[in-house]
Design an enzyme around this catalytic site. Structure first.
Site, PDB file in Angstrom:
ATOM      1  N   LEU A  73      -1.042   1.285   1.780  1.00  0.00           N
ATOM      2  CA  LEU A  73      -1.844   2.463   1.453  1.00  0.00           C
ATOM      3  C   LEU A  73      -3.081   1.925   0.763  1.00  0.00           C
ATOM      4  O   LEU A  73      -3.026   1.456  -0.373  1.00  0.00           O
ATOM      5  CB  LEU A  73      -1.070   3.417   0.537  1.00  0.00           C
ATOM      6  CG  LEU A  73      -1.817   4.675   0.067  1.00  0.00           C
ATOM      7  CD1 LEU A  73      -2.175   5.566   1.248  1.00  0.00           C
ATOM      8  CD2 LEU A  73      -0.981   5.456  -0.944  1.00  0.00           C
ATOM      9  N   ALA A  74      -4.213   1.945   1.449  1.00  0.00           N
ATOM     10  CA  ALA A  74      -5.415   1.263   0.970  1.00  0.00           C
ATOM     11  C   ALA A  74      -6.057   2.040  -0.177  1.00  0.00           C
ATOM     12  O   ALA A  74      -6.399   3.219  -0.026  1.00  0.00           O
ATOM     13  CB  ALA A  74      -6.410   1.093   2.114  1.00  0.00           C
ATOM     14  N   GLY A 109       1.656  -2.185  -5.639  1.00  0.00           N
ATOM     15  CA  GLY A 109       1.255  -1.848  -6.997  1.00  0.00           C
ATOM     16  C   GLY A 109      -0.223  -1.956  -7.234  1.00  0.00           C
ATOM     17  O   GLY A 109      -1.036  -2.009  -6.301  1.00  0.00           O
ATOM     18  N   CYS A 143       1.893   0.721  -1.774  1.00  0.00           N
ATOM     19  CA  CYS A 143       2.400   0.094  -0.562  1.00  0.00           C
ATOM     20  C   CYS A 143       3.919   0.034  -0.593  1.00  0.00           C
ATOM     21  O   CYS A 143       4.567   0.520  -1.517  1.00  0.00           O
ATOM     22  CB  CYS A 143       1.833  -1.314  -0.412  1.00  0.00           C
ATOM     23  SG  CYS A 143       0.024  -1.406  -0.527  1.00  0.00           S
ATOM     24  N   SER A 197      -0.558  10.662 -13.918  1.00  0.00           N
ATOM     25  CA  SER A 197       0.469  11.548 -14.466  1.00  0.00           C
ATOM     26  C   SER A 197       0.647  11.297 -15.950  1.00  0.00           C
ATOM     27  O   SER A 197       0.189  10.288 -16.482  1.00  0.00           O
ATOM     28  CB  SER A 197       1.813  11.339 -13.738  1.00  0.00           C
ATOM     29  OG  SER A 197       2.528  10.260 -14.306  1.00  0.00           O
TER      30      SER A 197
END
Length: 648
Positions: free
Chosen positions: A51-52, A76, A2, A363
């Site tokens: 951003l769900a 986060g 988010c 990553s």
């Protein structure tokens, strides 16, 4: 993942400009395209873009406690939120959602500011407690997620996930910080807690900021630090076994998501390790993504393909070519500050590719810092051995003379390019290490600046950044000291910034299991000799991975994620470079010696010298001045092309 923005009146309870707050929030829509939310109260305004990822139905923000006296906005993931939820329920707290966000408001009520010490994950959040008239800002231990803030002359504290949201505030000063400019041309980024602007700061990793109503501007406080003092005294086999167990657990908890999840796979050790452990705990094939280059010297795609076949991943590859230079202006729009790591281009491309397949990607960032994988650690080891054997009174004049008279052989094989090594040995430990991490050496930076810029610096030197952290490092070992400095500078300032902006520009969440703070605390207890053994960096890490990855993957020469800008600047991008670096945009700042810049370009393009790092850093600075500092994110009332102002 988010984005957050906020306004807080420290000198009263003035009405918050809701339109301005909404514009700030909309400027970071890429960080959270799914939903947005605003909250205003007397003297307080919060904005959130979502951003769900977890609790898709109920995780909206801003989020409140039961009586709405506490409100939080958050960017986060807290991976241990389920355990914390059960602990807080047992203490009597009631939960309305199944999200990790709600844990924060109840953890604040139960543990106060020490709640951050209970969170395992990556986060930045802002919490307002109306009963205590207190604003609480926090950033995760490693700085995986960003937070900018500024105290304005009126007493307003403005903050946000990205600098672009702050730049929309008409009261924010755009005065360039000459010390930040020096640090940028030293490191290729502006290290925390500075920003390129004098009155804008980044909340440093592992820090909190508590601002109470009608108090003076608060100073950040550190709540976490890595330590190296308890060296693990285990056998190599025991360390290897524990390492895999610890890392597997860090990977596993980062695979919790209600959306498609995958991984980056470069074919290097770190990303291959993460993919190997993901495949071992996943019940379906892992989606992996990588970037290829047309030039073999920079292309690792065959190694990524090898790992993909070994673990049966669904592998996706995209080619990056010189035309990607068109991304330069877009990159500045993502980073908001000058940022000279050219691997930001392929990082953006791999994030763009990944977002077509998944919403979350793991990553391998952090392995080189934790386990001494960079080549510069090996050179630092050699140099420290020489420094310990040659008295300083002899070392400085001897190696200064050798460095002065030895020719600059950029074209020669590496063993013959000793000038830089001699120069580093003539310096002390800090100066020598700074020389190994700097993108422009002292002579280049000195020549680059105008006389007025040199006066503004008043003798300030970018090496003071790494020097401070090397002095503060909680260890006496020279290798651990430079690892510590990198964890405080290069890791958050370059690596994690690069990945955050590139991924968020594509609305992709990236998780970094190697930077799990428990894994870091465990690995810090491993003796330095197990990390750098002879000429082999990451010795113990590679040894632990031998049952999982092939010798070719573990022990080939490190390539990194670079792009061939040196060739590009002499070939397809030749004219673009000249146009950019001879523009009035750079000249009008008064910061630079434009004749010196022209000499750099001529020497590089003729093949006489290798100046690609200097040229790239200048190209990115020019793009910043033109796209951000001038008018890129300016409010309508600001002049469209304000000259750069600097003041010591």
């Amino acid at each position: 993942m988010c984005g957050i923005v906020g306004l807080f009146e420290t000198r009263g309870q003035n009405t918050i400009d809701r339109d301005l707050l909404a514009k700030m929030n909309d400027s970071i829509v890429h960080r959270g395209p799914d939903e947005d939310g605003l909250y205003t109260a007397p003297g307080v305004g919060f904005g959130h873009r979502r951003l769900a990822i977890i609790d898709l139905a109920e995780g909206q923000q801003p989020l409140f406690n039961e009586d709405r006296s506490v409100v939080v906005i958050y960017n986060g993931e807290i991976y241990n939120f389920r355990e914390l939820t059960e602990e807080l329920k047992a203490a009597g707290y009631r939960f309305k959602t199944h999200s990790d966000t709600e844990v924060i408001v109840h953890a604040w009520a139960e543990w106060g500011e020490s709640c951050v010490e209970r969170f395992r994950g990556m986060f930045v959040f802002a919490l307002w407690d109306s009963n205590k008239e207190t604003l609480f800002l926090a950033r995760d231990r490693l700085g995986i997620k960003p937070l900018y803030y500024s105290y304005l002359p009126s007493g307003t504290l403005v903050f946000g996930s990205e600098l672009k949201s702050l730049l929309l505030h008409p009261e924010l000063s755009r005065e360039l910080d000459p010390f930040a400019v020096e640090e940028y041309f030293g490191y290729g980024y502006v290290p925390d807690p500075k920003s390129i602007y004098k009155n804008v700061h980044k909340l440093a990793p592992g820090h909190i900021l508590i601002q109470r109503r009608d108090d003076l501007p608060a100073n950040p406080r550190q709540y976490w630090d890595v330590r190296f003092d308890d060296v693990e005294n285990l056998s190599e086999d025991d360390i290897c076994e524990s390492l895999i167990e610890e890392l597997r657990e860090a990977v596993k908890i980062r695979m919790i998501a209600e959306v498609p999840l995958g991984a980056f796979l470069s074919g290097g050790v770190d990303s291959s390790a993460v993919v190997a452990l993901m495949a071992g705990v996943s019940d379906k094939p892992v989606d992996t993504c990588s970037i290829g280059f047309g030039q073999p010297d920079y292309d690792e795609s065959k190694y990524a393909d090898q790992v993909s076949k070994q673990f049966g991943t669904r592998h996706h590859v995209r080619q990056v070519d010189p035309d990607s230079f068109d991304l330069v202006d877009d990159l500045i729009g993502f980073y908001d500050e000058p940022f000279a790591d050219s691997s930001a281009m392929p990082t953006y491309q791999v994030c763009k590719l990944a977002r077509e397949k998944v919403t979350v990607a793991l990553s391998g960032d952090g392995g080189d810092e934790l386990f001494a994988g960079y080549r510069r650690y090996r050179w630092h080891h050699y140099e420290e051995q020489v420094r310990s054997r040659v008295p300083a009174g002899l070392r400085a004049p001897l190696f200064s003379a050798l460095g002065r008279f030895y020719p600059k052989l950029d074209w020669a094989p590496k063993p013959l390019r000793a000038k830089t090594t001699f120069q580093a040995l003539a310096r002390g430990t800090v100066g020598g290490y700074f020389d190994s991490v700097s993108i422009l050496n002292d002579d280049l930076r000195h020549g680059l600046y105008s006389n007025s810029m040199r006066r503004e610096l008043q003798g300030y030197h970018a090496s003071e950044v790494v020097g401070r952290f090397m002095r503060e490092a909680p260890t006496d070992h020279y290798l651990s000291r430079v690892q510590y400095a990198d964890m405080k500078t290069y890791l958050p300032g370059d690596i994690l910034t690069k990945v955050d902006r590139a991924s968020m520009a594509n609305s992709l969440e990236v998780r970094v299991p190697i930077l799990d703070h428990k894994f870091i605390e465990w690995s810090a207890r491993i003796a330095p000799q197990q990390k750098l053994k002879g000429r082999e960096g990451k010795h113990i890490f590679k040894k632990a991975l031998e049952p999982h990855l092939s010798h070719d993957i573990l022990y080939r020469d490190k390539m990194g994620f670079a792009v061939p800008v040196a060739q590009w600047f002499r070939g397809p991008l030749r004219e673009r470079v000249r146009e950019s670096l001879s523009s009035e945009t750079l000249g009008d700042t008064g910061l630079f010696d434009m004749n010196f810049i022209e000499t750099l370009v001529n020497q590089h393009q003729s093949g006489a010298r290798e100046h690609s790092a200097a040229i790239w850093s200048l190209v990115m600075f020019e793009s910043f001045l033109r796209k951000v500092h001038g008018s890129g994110h300016a409010p309508a009332s600001m002049p469209p092309s304000e000259p750069a102002r600097i003041r010591a």
